[in-house]
Design an enzyme around this catalytic site. Structure first.
Site, PDB file in Angstrom:
ATOM      1  N   VAL A  10       0.832  -1.206   0.000  1.00  0.00           N
ATOM      2  CA  VAL A  10       0.000   0.000   0.000  1.00  0.00           C
ATOM      3  C   VAL A  10       0.863   1.251   0.000  1.00  0.00           C
ATOM      4  O   VAL A  10       1.795   1.362   0.802  1.00  0.00           O
ATOM      5  CB  VAL A  10      -0.908   0.035   1.245  1.00  0.00           C
ATOM      6  CG1 VAL A  10      -1.799   1.278   1.221  1.00  0.00           C
ATOM      7  CG2 VAL A  10      -1.756  -1.228   1.334  1.00  0.00           C
ATOM      8  N   CYS A  11       0.568   2.175  -0.893  1.00  0.00           N
ATOM      9  CA  CYS A  11       1.211   3.492  -0.813  1.00  0.00           C
ATOM     10  C   CYS A  11       0.226   4.555  -1.243  1.00  0.00           C
ATOM     11  O   CYS A  11      -0.898   4.261  -1.631  1.00  0.00           O
ATOM     12  CB  CYS A  11       2.508   3.565  -1.611  1.00  0.00           C
ATOM     13  SG  CYS A  11       2.339   3.899  -3.365  1.00  0.00           S
ATOM     14  N   GLY A  12       0.650   5.793  -1.170  1.00  0.00           N
ATOM     15  CA  GLY A  12      -0.257   6.916  -1.394  1.00  0.00           C
ATOM     16  C   GLY A  12      -0.966   6.861  -2.730  1.00  0.00           C
ATOM     17  O   GLY A  12      -2.165   7.075  -2.824  1.00  0.00           O
ATOM     18  N   THR A  17       6.355   4.421  -4.541  1.00  0.00           N
ATOM     19  CA  THR A  17       6.952   3.682  -3.420  1.00  0.00           C
ATOM     20  C   THR A  17       6.468   2.247  -3.377  1.00  0.00           C
ATOM     21  O   THR A  17       7.231   1.337  -3.079  1.00  0.00           O
ATOM     22  CB  THR A  17       6.692   4.356  -2.052  1.00  0.00           C
ATOM     23  OG1 THR A  17       5.305   4.507  -1.855  1.00  0.00           O
ATOM     24  CG2 THR A  17       7.396   5.687  -1.944  1.00  0.00           C
ATOM     25  N   THR A  59       3.672   1.911   2.883  1.00  0.00           N
ATOM     26  CA  THR A  59       4.543   3.084   3.043  1.00  0.00           C
ATOM     27  C   THR A  59       3.720   4.287   3.487  1.00  0.00           C
ATOM     28  O   THR A  59       4.204   5.398   3.504  1.00  0.00           O
ATOM     29  CB  THR A  59       5.278   3.416   1.733  1.00  0.00           C
ATOM     30  OG1 THR A  59       4.314   3.646   0.712  1.00  0.00           O
ATOM     31  CG2 THR A  59       6.201   2.303   1.314  1.00  0.00           C
TER      32      THR A  59
END
Lengths: 98, 180
Positions: A10-12, A17, A59
């Site tokens: 999982v990232c933004g 990332t 992240t």
């Protein structure tokens, strides 16, 4: 032999990332001979996407979910990589304490 | 419309991402992260690398998805925005006189880091974002490089140092076998 594990990264934005972390996790699993399916998603999708995975590596801050969440930041900074790699392996092998 | 491109940095052109002294600010004096990002975004905007909404998009993203990285000696931040705001890919770099607090990437809400170097990324597609994040990560992880960078006071020295460490020597060497 156990079924392939499912890992959610999982990232933004589910772009940068998470891709870098996904590659590192993939290398790690290969090294340990663990079969796993790696998916990626954005933070906003994490709750729904977490329903059928064994582990989340993130992240960003992830909302409360029912599966273990491990920080993927060490893969970006290079600090504490050993520890986080062990956490991931332990979690996938069912040695999670919590 | 084209970004300023004197053609003096052929490696830059080949790698597709500009790292130039015009986009470096050393001894940057700011009191918070918004000012740091604004100063760097202005350079990118002045020189034609980003569209009008870039600054706002970066600040919005930084507020919800902070980009401070807890590196051991010198915390850095890698603010960025969605690809749509990038006209010509480039990286602006600010070396701060005094650290300012940036939110910590992946940290608990409210956790901050005293960031000393800011890399403001204007990149225009997901593959490029991934590639450059990896390059930056490799730079961050090499002992002493950020320390050295922080001590440089000339903008062109900073740009040259970063080109040396971030750009591939030759395009065909971009894929390196193995890792570590």
């Amino acid at each position: 032999m156990a079924n392939a594990k499912r890992i959610l990264i999982v990232c933004g934005t589910a772009i940068a990332t998470s891709t870098v972390v996904a590659m590192k996790v993939e290398e790690l699993l290969k090294k340990h001979g663990i079969r796993a399916e790696i998916r990626r998603c954005m933070t906003s999708e994490a709750l729904t996407a977490s329903k059928d995975v064994d582990l989340i590596v993130a992240t960003t801050q992830v909302p409360a979910v029912d599966v273990p969440v491990i920080s993927g930041i060490p893969f970006i900074t290079g600090i504490g990589t050993d520890r986080v790699e062990k956490e991931i392996i332990d979690a996938l092998q069912g040695k999670v304490k919590s | 419309m084209r970004a300023k491109n004197s053609g003096k940095h052929s490696y830059t052109a080949k790698a597709g991402v500009t790292i130039d002294a015009d986009l470096v600010i050393t001894h940057l004096r700011v009191t918070n992260y918004t000012e740091a990002i604004s100063a760097l975004a202005e350079r990118l905007s002045q020189h034609g690398y980003v569209t009008a909404g870039f600054l706002e998009a970066v600040l919005k993203r930084e507020a919800s998805q902070p980009t401070g990285l807890p590196l051991p000696d010198i915390p850095v931040a890698i603010p960025h925005a969605e690809a749509e705001y990038c006209k010509v890919p480039a990286i602006a770099v600010g070396i701060l006189d005094q650290p300012v607090q940036f939110g910590e990437m992946g940290g608990d809400s409210g956790s901050t880091l005293p960031v000393q170097i800011v890399f403001l990324l204007a990149l225009n597609n997901p593959d490029q974002q991934v590639e450059w994040l990896q390059r930056l990560v490799l730079l961050f992880q090499q002992p002493g490089l950020l320390q050295h960078l922080k001590q440089l006071s000339q903008e062109d020295a900073v740009a040259a140092f970063l080109r040396e460490h971030l750009l591939p020597k030759r395009p065909e060497e971009q894929q390196k076998p193995g890792g570590a």
